[in-house]
Write a protein that holds these residues in place. Structure first.
Motif, mmCIF file in Angstrom:
data_model
loop_
_atom_site.group_PDB
_atom_site.id
_atom_site.type_symbol
_atom_site.label_atom_id
_atom_site.label_comp_id
_atom_site.label_asym_id
_atom_site.label_seq_id
_atom_site.Cartn_x
_atom_site.Cartn_y
_atom_site.Cartn_z
ATOM 1 N N THR A 81 -92.688 16.322 -41.447
ATOM 2 C CA THR A 81 -92.289 15.191 -42.284
ATOM 3 C C THR A 81 -91.221 14.377 -41.574
ATOM 4 O O THR A 81 -90.460 14.904 -40.748
ATOM 5 N N ILE A 82 -91.139 13.125 -41.916
ATOM 6 C CA ILE A 82 -90.160 12.251 -41.274
ATOM 7 C C ILE A 82 -88.740 12.659 -41.658
ATOM 8 O O ILE A 82 -87.796 12.500 -40.874
ATOM 9 N N ILE A 83 -88.594 13.244 -42.845
ATOM 10 C CA ILE A 83 -87.280 13.729 -43.289
ATOM 11 C C ILE A 83 -86.760 14.801 -42.334
ATOM 12 O O ILE A 83 -85.563 14.858 -42.023
ATOM 13 N N ASP A 84 -87.666 15.627 -41.856
ATOM 14 C CA ASP A 84 -87.260 16.724 -40.983
ATOM 15 C C ASP A 84 -86.727 16.259 -39.638
ATOM 16 O O ASP A 84 -86.155 17.036 -38.877
ATOM 17 N N GLU A 91 -82.976 13.478 -35.141
ATOM 18 C CA GLU A 91 -83.571 12.738 -34.015
ATOM 19 C C GLU A 91 -83.390 11.229 -34.214
ATOM 20 O O GLU A 91 -83.052 10.484 -33.284
ATOM 21 N N ILE A 92 -83.608 10.794 -35.439
ATOM 22 C CA ILE A 92 -83.481 9.358 -35.746
ATOM 23 C C ILE A 92 -82.029 8.916 -35.558
ATOM 24 O O ILE A 92 -81.749 7.867 -34.958
ATOM 25 N N ARG A 103 -77.610 5.752 -32.594
ATOM 26 C CA ARG A 103 -76.230 5.563 -32.107
ATOM 27 C C ARG A 103 -76.153 4.511 -31.007
ATOM 28 O O ARG A 103 -75.174 3.771 -30.904
ATOM 29 N N ASN A 104 -77.169 4.451 -30.183
ATOM 30 C CA ASN A 104 -77.111 3.545 -29.028
ATOM 31 C C ASN A 104 -78.234 2.532 -28.972
ATOM 32 O O ASN A 104 -78.328 1.739 -28.035
ATOM 33 N N LEU A 135 -93.112 -10.547 -39.353
ATOM 34 C CA LEU A 135 -91.663 -10.739 -39.321
ATOM 35 C C LEU A 135 -91.225 -10.568 -37.876
ATOM 36 O O LEU A 135 -91.467 -9.534 -37.261
ATOM 37 N N ASP A 136 -90.623 -11.598 -37.325
ATOM 38 C CA ASP A 136 -90.326 -11.611 -35.894
ATOM 39 C C ASP A 136 -89.063 -10.800 -35.611
ATOM 40 O O ASP A 136 -87.981 -11.341 -35.434
ATOM 41 N N ILE A 137 -89.210 -9.477 -35.586
ATOM 42 C CA ILE A 137 -88.086 -8.597 -35.279
ATOM 43 C C ILE A 137 -88.525 -7.655 -34.156
ATOM 44 O O ILE A 137 -89.703 -7.337 -34.030
ATOM 45 N N ASP A 138 -87.566 -7.237 -33.358
ATOM 46 C CA ASP A 138 -87.898 -6.395 -32.215
ATOM 47 C C ASP A 138 -86.897 -5.249 -32.119
ATOM 48 O O ASP A 138 -85.717 -5.462 -31.855
ATOM 49 N N PHE A 139 -87.372 -4.029 -32.343
ATOM 50 C CA PHE A 139 -86.521 -2.844 -32.289
ATOM 51 C C PHE A 139 -86.878 -1.998 -31.060
ATOM 52 O O PHE A 139 -87.956 -2.155 -30.478
ATOM 53 N N ASP A 140 -85.967 -1.065 -30.710
ATOM 54 C CA ASP A 140 -86.187 -0.230 -29.523
ATOM 55 C C ASP A 140 -87.059 0.991 -29.814
ATOM 56 O O ASP A 140 -87.817 1.442 -28.958
ATOM 57 N N TYR A 141 -86.904 1.553 -31.017
ATOM 58 C CA TYR A 141 -87.694 2.734 -31.391
ATOM 59 C C TYR A 141 -88.265 2.533 -32.794
ATOM 60 O O TYR A 141 -87.610 1.946 -33.672
ATOM 61 N N LEU A 142 -89.465 3.072 -32.990
ATOM 62 C CA LEU A 142 -90.081 3.054 -34.311
ATOM 63 C C LEU A 142 -90.390 4.489 -34.727
ATOM 64 O O LEU A 142 -91.059 5.227 -34.005
ATOM 65 N N PHE A 143 -89.875 4.864 -35.896
ATOM 66 C CA PHE A 143 -90.217 6.142 -36.517
ATOM 67 C C PHE A 143 -90.986 5.794 -37.792
ATOM 68 O O PHE A 143 -90.458 5.112 -38.665
#
Length: 737
Positions: free
Chosen positions: A426-429, A433-434, A439-440, A511-519
């Motif tokens: 599960t993503i909660i678990d 990691e998230i 943090r960075n 939606l024009d957004i750009d993130f480094d990681y996707l969970f």
């Protein structure tokens, strides 16, 4: 004076004159596309005669009473032998000197029905009473009508036409002159509505969005292939499959070029962002566009647009050269509701862009596809623009539209942006990691329900240790949600910001957004690929580890929000790509496999799609009204509520709205009344009907008509200083998007 309107007072001659002026504007603007001379002749006749029935004494007396009541006049009412107020539109055809024009009977029927139904009424035309009114009253007013409108009228008017306007004889799609009828009736609606609003029926006709887009694209060395393809095929229907970030929006604008256009997207937030981008001076700078959806006026006002009311009104009248809108604003016509001809006739000389068609559920997608066929049938053009196109959609269009009339283009980038890791947990678990990534880096978490979003947010927020955690989902009141949508864009654009945004699929389309990681929790492949578009949106994958983590256990919303068959099949297909860099071609292959008719055989998804196609293609016209059609298209099953705490904060404003006396002769009074309502609407949130019907969840705001559509939500609402969890309904949130 023969009255036509009471506010402002307008004579029949003045009102008809405004329609004739707008008729000339429409013909000058788009006569090169609508080239049927008979249509233009019939439309002009319809304009000249459409309101002649207003000379009937009971209609005149109703206008006189309104003038006396609201303007302080004391005009004497007209003596009449009748008490019944037969709708004027059923009387107007009596004045048509049809024999003078030499039309055949079928053409005459088009004219009769276009005029008789330019207002759609529930009551059946009563031939007996109409004949009596004509014989005893209208026969004596022929000279008055001729003098007022300077038109031909026979020396004797008769009621023979009433048989032609009976409901059972209404013109339908199999009739020889169906398209002609749609155009004459629909354009008469347009002319009448625009003239009544004292607006021009078409605006900025010489302002071509293609010219503005070409100028903007000169900032770049060359046109991209998809842009060149769209520009070269602007006279054809297009189906374009192209990767995210390849310039699809500019491609669509180059395709629209000098024509009237409607650009649709699934979500209001995406529409707003696109409208802002197209109209801004430092972007494409096309300042002649309209914005049309259920809260567009709020966005225009929030954006400090000085002409928000005017832009909204002109968009609502379909007068803008280019309009950005949600599909419920223009795609109700396939349901053939009462008055559907207005938007359908407008699309006969327009181009329609359907962006992200894969984002709609199978029933709505079926409506769109039938609508596209109808647009092609009547002369309009369409463009489907998507990153992935389910084969069953393409199969349908190939079956109903001549293959020579559609051009297909596929433009996939070689750039690899993602490497995925499937996690059977599960993503909660994976909260630690998230948090570590957050943090960075910029981390986006997308889950399938509001309840899961709040659950993940609380888990992260309780252990954040300095990491910024934010939450966005659909269960915030409108003004707070708009604030959060601005904040997530600002966060994504700020290179110095790191942290975590926990959201639902609310953010996944355009939606024009750009993130480094996707969970993300696993969703059906088309939805999943949309989510990928918010991570490494414009960058080449360059990490030593995956940048997308997909969770497949205890996933929420399966079987309620998402079709279980589609989700199971998506999981099976995606497992073949674990720890692989994902190419654009891979996405196409996966979608082709998932949404092939063979793979879907026996699934609930395919059954819904086929049943919807069959229903819409065979629907009986005029069984629905406009609002019922809109509800079907929005898939409405929600109730608008104001959380108790918010309600208590604005209770004075609500009381003021409920008791406000509108001065219909004072524009400022009307404007203030509308503003009060918008302010109240900004404090609402939509909740599912099945939650609302619980007896202790909501209570009515008013028993009176005003605000009877809103309720007080007897649940906690959490939002303070730009942050919070939104509506809290406990376990009942489990199936809310």
């Amino acid at each position: 004076m023969i009255y036509a309107k009471s506010n402002p007072i307008e004579s029949l001659g003045e009102h008809t004159g405004k329609l004739l002026d707008n008729y000339e504007i429409l013909k000058d603007s788009y006569g090169h596309i609508l080239m049927d001379k008979i249509m233009w002749k019939l439309l002009k006749i319809a304009v000249e005669y459409h309101d002649t029935g207003k000379i009937y004494s009971q209609f005149q007396n109703s206008i006189i009473r309104n003038i006396n009541r609201y303007r302080g006049k004391n005009i004497k009412e007209i003596d009449s032998d009748f008490e019944i107020n037969i709708p004027h539109n059923y009387l107007s055809p009596a004045f048509l000197p049809y024999k003078n024009w030499g039309f055949d009977k079928k053409i005459c029927k088009v004219l009769y029905q276009a005029i008789a139904y330019h207002h759609e009424r529930k009551e059946e035309p009563d031939s007996k009473i109409i004949a009596e009114i004509i014989e005893k009253e209208l026969c004596n007013k022929i000279k008055d009508i001729k003098n007022e409108l300077d038109i031909e009228v026979d020396d004797r008017v008769v009621s023979l036409y009433t048989n032609k306007i009976k409901r059972k004889y209404r013109i339908k799609k199999d009739d020889e002159y169906y398209n002609l009828f749609v155009l004459v009736k629909g354009l008469l609606h347009r002319l009448d509505h625009s003239s009544s609003a004292h607006e021009k029926v078409e605006l900025a006709v010489d302002k071509n969005v293609g010219t503005f887009t070409s100028k903007y694209l000169k900032r770049f060395p060359v046109l991209r292939e998809v842009q060149k393809f769209s520009k070269d095929n602007k006279d054809r229907n297009l189906i374009v499959v192209a990767s995210t970030g390849m310039g699809k929006t500019e491609s669509a604008l180059l395709w629209i070029d000098e024509d009237k256009g409607f650009f649709t997207l699934p979500l209001r937030v995406s529409i707003n962002a696109l409208y802002d981008r197209i109209t801004k001076e430092d972007e494409i700078g096309y300042g002649f566009a309209g914005l049309l959806h259920s809260t567009s006026i709020n966005h225009l006002e929030d954006s400090k647009c000085e002409e928000s009311e005017m832009i909204y009104e002109q968009s609502r009248l379909l007068s803008k050269k280019l309009t950005f809108c949600t599909i419920d604003q223009i795609f109700k016509f396939p349901f053939k509701y009462l008055g559907y001809e207005k938007s359908y006739a407008t699309l006969a000389y327009s181009k329609v862009v359907i962006d992200e068609i894969q984002a709609y559920d199978p029933k709505i997608a079926a409506t769109l596809l039938v609508g596209l066929k109808m647009i092609n049938d009547i002369g309009g053009k369409f463009m489907i623009m998507t990153a992935t196109l389910p084969p069953i959609y393409e199969d349908y269009l190939k079956k109903v539209v001549d293959e020579k009339e559609i051009v297909y283009g596929k433009f996939l980038t070689d750039t690899v942006r993602h490497k995925i890791k499937i996690k059977e947990k599960t993503i909660i678990d994976d909260a630690d990691e998230i948090l570590t990534r957050g943090r960075n880096r910029k981390v986006l978490v997308i889950v399938n329900t509001v309840s899961r979003a709040i659950e993940v947010f609380e888990q992260l927020d309780n252990n954040k240790h300095g990491v910024k955690i934010n939450l966005l989902h659909s269960m915030f009141i409108k003004k707070d949600r708009a604030y959060l949508e601005r904040k997530i864009k600002e966060f994504a654009d700020d290179e110095g910001e790191n942290g975590i945004w926990v959201t639902t699929q609310l953010v996944e389309a355009s939606l024009d957004i750009d993130f480094d990681y996707l969970f993300t929790e696993l969703s059906p492949l088309d939805s999943f690929f949309q989510r990928l578009g918010r991570c490494y949106r414009k960058r080449q994958f360059n990490l030593d580890e995956p940048n997308v983590f997909v969770y497949t256990e205890e996933v929420k919303g399966i079987g309620s929000i998402y079709d279980k068959d589609i989700w199971d099949k998506s999981k099976k297909i995606l497992q073949n790509y674990d720890l692989r860099e994902l190419k654009e071609e891979d996405k196409i292959k996966m979608i082709n496999k998932l949404y092939s008719r063979e793979n879907l055989d026996g699934s609930e998804y395919l059954e819904k799609f086929d049943n919807a196609l069959n229903y819409i293609e065979n629907i009986n016209p005029y069984e629905l009204n406009k609002n019922e059609a809109q509800d079907l298209l929005r898939n409405i099953d929600n109730v608008n509520v104001i959380p108790r705490r918010i309600y208590e904060n604005i209770e004075k404003k609500i009381d003021e709205y409920k008791s406000y006396q509108i001065d219909k002769n004072d524009a400022d009074s009307i404007k203030y009344f509308k503003k009060l309502r918008r302010d109240i609407d900004n404090c609402t949130v939509s909740i599912p009907y099945y939650v609302a019907k619980k007896s202790d969840v909501i209570s009515p705001i008013s028993e009176r008509k005003r605000l009877s559509d809103l309720y007080i939500l007897e649940r906690k609402y959490d939002f303070k200083d730009g942050k919070g969890k939104g509506v809290l309904i406990g376990e009942m949130l489990s199936n809310i998007l």
